[in-house]
Write an enzyme that holds these catalytic residues in place. Structure first.
Site, PDB file in Angstrom:
ATOM      1  N   TYR A   1      -1.706  -1.093  10.357  1.00 13.04           N
ATOM      2  CA  TYR A   1      -1.801  -1.351   8.908  1.00 13.04           C
ATOM      3  C   TYR A   1      -0.546  -0.857   8.188  1.00 13.04           C
ATOM      4  O   TYR A   1       0.055  -1.579   7.386  1.00 13.04           O
ATOM      5  CB  TYR A   1      -3.047  -0.645   8.378  1.00 13.04           C
ATOM      6  CG  TYR A   1      -3.334  -0.858   6.908  1.00 13.04           C
ATOM      7  CD1 TYR A   1      -4.019  -1.981   6.476  1.00 13.04           C
ATOM      8  CD2 TYR A   1      -2.933   0.087   5.959  1.00 13.04           C
ATOM      9  CE1 TYR A   1      -4.299  -2.167   5.125  1.00 13.04           C
ATOM     10  CE2 TYR A   1      -3.208  -0.089   4.612  1.00 13.04           C
ATOM     11  CZ  TYR A   1      -3.891  -1.220   4.195  1.00 13.04           C
ATOM     12  OH  TYR A   1      -4.156  -1.400   2.855  1.00 13.04           O
TER      13      TYR A   1
ATOM     14  N   SER B   1       0.867  -1.190   0.000  1.00 17.23           N
ATOM     15  CA  SER B   1       0.000   0.000   0.000  1.00 17.23           C
ATOM     16  C   SER B   1       0.895   1.228   0.000  1.00 17.23           C
ATOM     17  O   SER B   1       2.047   1.164   0.469  1.00 17.23           O
ATOM     18  CB  SER B   1      -0.863   0.004   1.270  1.00 17.23           C
ATOM     19  OG  SER B   1      -1.447   1.276   1.469  1.00 17.23           O
TER      20      SER B   1
HETATM   21  N1  NAP Z   1      -8.701  -0.633  -1.416  1.00 16.87           N
HETATM   22  C1  NAP Z   1      -7.631   0.130  -1.243  1.00 16.87           C
HETATM   23  O1  NAP Z   1      -7.690   1.358  -1.327  1.00 16.87           O
HETATM   24  C2  NAP Z   1      -6.300  -0.516  -0.963  1.00 16.87           C
HETATM   25  C3  NAP Z   1      -5.163   0.306  -1.021  1.00 16.87           C
HETATM   26  C4  NAP Z   1      -3.925  -0.259  -0.766  1.00 16.87           C
HETATM   27  C5  NAP Z   1      -3.823  -1.595  -0.479  1.00 16.87           C
HETATM   28  N2  NAP Z   1      -4.938  -2.363  -0.425  1.00 16.87           N
HETATM   29  C6  NAP Z   1      -4.772  -3.774  -0.106  1.00 16.87           C
HETATM   30  O2  NAP Z   1      -5.406  -4.560  -1.080  1.00 16.87           O
HETATM   31  C7  NAP Z   1      -5.767  -5.812  -0.507  1.00 16.87           C
HETATM   32  C8  NAP Z   1      -7.220  -6.114  -0.840  1.00 16.87           C
HETATM   33  O3  NAP Z   1      -8.042  -5.157  -0.201  1.00 16.87           O
HETATM   34  P1  NAP Z   1      -9.436  -4.681  -0.779  1.00 16.87           P
HETATM   35  O4  NAP Z   1      -9.377  -3.221  -0.894  1.00 16.87           O
HETATM   36  O5  NAP Z   1      -9.810  -5.480  -1.949  1.00 16.87           O
HETATM   37  O6  NAP Z   1     -10.379  -5.004   0.489  1.00 16.87           O
HETATM   38  P2  NAP Z   1     -11.648  -5.943   0.660  1.00 16.87           P
HETATM   39  O7  NAP Z   1     -12.625  -5.701  -0.437  1.00 16.87           O
HETATM   40  O8  NAP Z   1     -12.078  -5.741   2.057  1.00 16.87           O
HETATM   41  O9  NAP Z   1     -11.047  -7.395   0.468  1.00 16.87           O
HETATM   42  C9  NAP Z   1     -10.228  -7.990   1.429  1.00 16.87           C
HETATM   43  C10 NAP Z   1     -10.119  -9.464   1.105  1.00 16.87           C
HETATM   44  O10 NAP Z   1      -9.239 -10.069   2.066  1.00 16.87           O
HETATM   45  C11 NAP Z   1      -9.850 -11.247   2.525  1.00 16.87           C
HETATM   46  N3  NAP Z   1      -9.412 -11.551   3.878  1.00 16.87           N
HETATM   47  C12 NAP Z   1      -9.322 -10.705   4.938  1.00 16.87           C
HETATM   48  N4  NAP Z   1      -8.904 -11.376   6.017  1.00 16.87           N
HETATM   49  C13 NAP Z   1      -8.735 -12.671   5.630  1.00 16.87           C
HETATM   50  C14 NAP Z   1      -8.342 -13.839   6.308  1.00 16.87           C
HETATM   51  N5  NAP Z   1      -8.021 -13.838   7.615  1.00 16.87           N
HETATM   52  N6  NAP Z   1      -8.275 -14.987   5.608  1.00 16.87           N
HETATM   53  C15 NAP Z   1      -8.601 -15.020   4.288  1.00 16.87           C
HETATM   54  N7  NAP Z   1      -8.974 -13.934   3.605  1.00 16.87           N
HETATM   55  C16 NAP Z   1      -9.050 -12.773   4.276  1.00 16.87           C
HETATM   56  C17 NAP Z   1     -11.354 -10.999   2.455  1.00 16.87           C
HETATM   57  O11 NAP Z   1     -12.045 -12.226   2.309  1.00 16.87           O
HETATM   58  P3  NAP Z   1     -12.968 -12.927   3.407  1.00 16.87           P
HETATM   59  O12 NAP Z   1     -13.513 -11.858   4.301  1.00 16.87           O
HETATM   60  O13 NAP Z   1     -14.008 -13.614   2.578  1.00 16.87           O
HETATM   61  O14 NAP Z   1     -12.071 -13.892   4.101  1.00 16.87           O
HETATM   62  C18 NAP Z   1     -11.441 -10.196   1.177  1.00 16.87           C
HETATM   63  O15 NAP Z   1     -11.554 -11.057   0.066  1.00 16.87           O
HETATM   64  C19 NAP Z   1      -5.480  -5.698   0.982  1.00 16.87           C
HETATM   65  O16 NAP Z   1      -4.231  -6.293   1.278  1.00 16.87           O
HETATM   66  C20 NAP Z   1      -5.415  -4.200   1.201  1.00 16.87           C
HETATM   67  O17 NAP Z   1      -4.633  -3.848   2.307  1.00 16.87           O
HETATM   68  C21 NAP Z   1      -6.185  -1.865  -0.666  1.00 16.87           C
END
Ligand code: NAP
Length: 257
Positions: free
Chosen positions: A161, A148
């Site tokens: 985070y 990130s």
């Molecule tokens: N969106 C942003 O602006 C942004 C920016 C920078 C980085 N990121 C990174 O991108 C990645 C994806 O995030 P997102 O934005 O797509 O968020 P999201 O829509 O909340 O998705 C998060 C995913 O992680 C899974 N997850 C969480 N805890 C888990 C666990 N203990 N075991 C297995 N799966 C788990 C969730 O699946 P389940 O709940 O079904 O298990 C879900 O599929 C993350 O690493 C986040 O930090 C996002």
């Protein structure tokens, strides 16, 4: 060389953690659309089943594997299931992640450990498992960790985070160094703000509007903005790239610098 050839993933087996939502769901679809067979991993099995169907309806191949990334036994079972379905995993997208709210002085030990277990520890253990299996199978592969911009800069209320994501950047470099000679590449993508379930409430607030105004591109990231970075790092197009973190943030980080 034609772009379609160097980005082609036919014959590859990808495993995407956090494929039930947001960025991970998109990553899985993009990998499948470009020829990889994809193992979809997360806790919400119904969502994985729905995504598997979407991928198959579009002509791709996928298997849904319910697992909590913080559970090491479940991790081993997930790799076994992916191998059983499609063969050795050659592309790992270490994407599962959680956020937290709360300033440093208010953060409980439980919350700190929950975030670090998911966003840092699991990234290392899943990469380690993928690399061990690739070496044992004498195969080359690519690991893509999702970091990130908060691995580089911070804002208030993100201490666990941001610490985890900075760690992901370092894990990426350290593993890349140790694995390059075996043909296992390890890179990361550092997204800026993308509206997903992890932040949609926050980004819909006045603070979110303020953040949007501060992004040089004038908008949050959206579907497709990470496709190119992912395909570059996962495919032959990136065959000499390892240890890198590609920032995809509409200019946010340079504006902060
Ligand atoms: N969106 C942003 O602006 C942004 C920016 C920078 C980085 N990121 C990174 O991108 C990645 C994806 O995030 P997102 O934005 O797509 O968020 P999201 O829509 O909340 O998705 C998060 C995913 O992680 C899974 N997850 C969480 N805890 C888990 C666990 N203990 N075991 C297995 N799966 C788990 C969730 O699946 P389940 O709940 O079904 O298990 C879900 O599929 C993350 O690493 C986040 O930090 C996002």
């Amino acid at each position: 060389m034609k772009a379609a050839q160097i980005f082609d993933l036919a014959g590859e087996v990808a495993l995407v953690t956090g494929a039930s939502s947001g960025l991970g769901r998109r990553f899985a679809e993009v990998l499948a659309a470009n020829g990889a067979k994809v193992a979809l991993v997360a806790r919400r099995a119904q969502r994985l089943d729905a995504l598997k169907k979407r991928i198959e309806d579009s002509g791709g191949r996928a298997v849904a594997i319910e697992a909590d990334v913080t559970d090491r036994a479940a991790m081993v079972r997930a790799f076994d299931a992916a191998e059983k379905a499609f063969g050795a995993v050659t592309i790992l997208v270490n994407n599962a992640g959680i956020a937290h709210s709360g300033r440093a002085l208010d953060l409980s030990e439980e919350e700190w450990r929950r975030v670090l277990a998911t966003d840092l520890d699991a990234v290392f253990f899943w990469a380690q498992e993928a690399a061990r299996r690739l070496l044992a199978a004498d195969k080359k592969g690519a690991i893509v960790n999702i970091a990130s911009v908060l691995g580089f800069g911070v804002s208030k209320g993100v201490i666990a985070y941001a610490t985890a994501k900075a760690g992901v950047v370092q894990i990426t470099k350290a593993l890349a160094l140790e694995l390059a000679f075996k043909g296992v590449r390890v890179n990361a993508i550092a997204p800026g703000w993308f509206v997903t379930e992890i932040n949609e409430e926050f980004l819909a607030s006045e603070k979110g509007a303020e953040i949007k105004r501060s992004i040089p591109a004038g908008r949050f990231g959206t579907d497709g903005d990470l496709d190119g970075a992912l395909l570059l790092l996962a495919s032959k197009a990136g065959s000499y790239i390892t240890g890198a973190t590609i920032v995809v943030d509409g200019g946010q980080l340079v504006a902060l610098a």
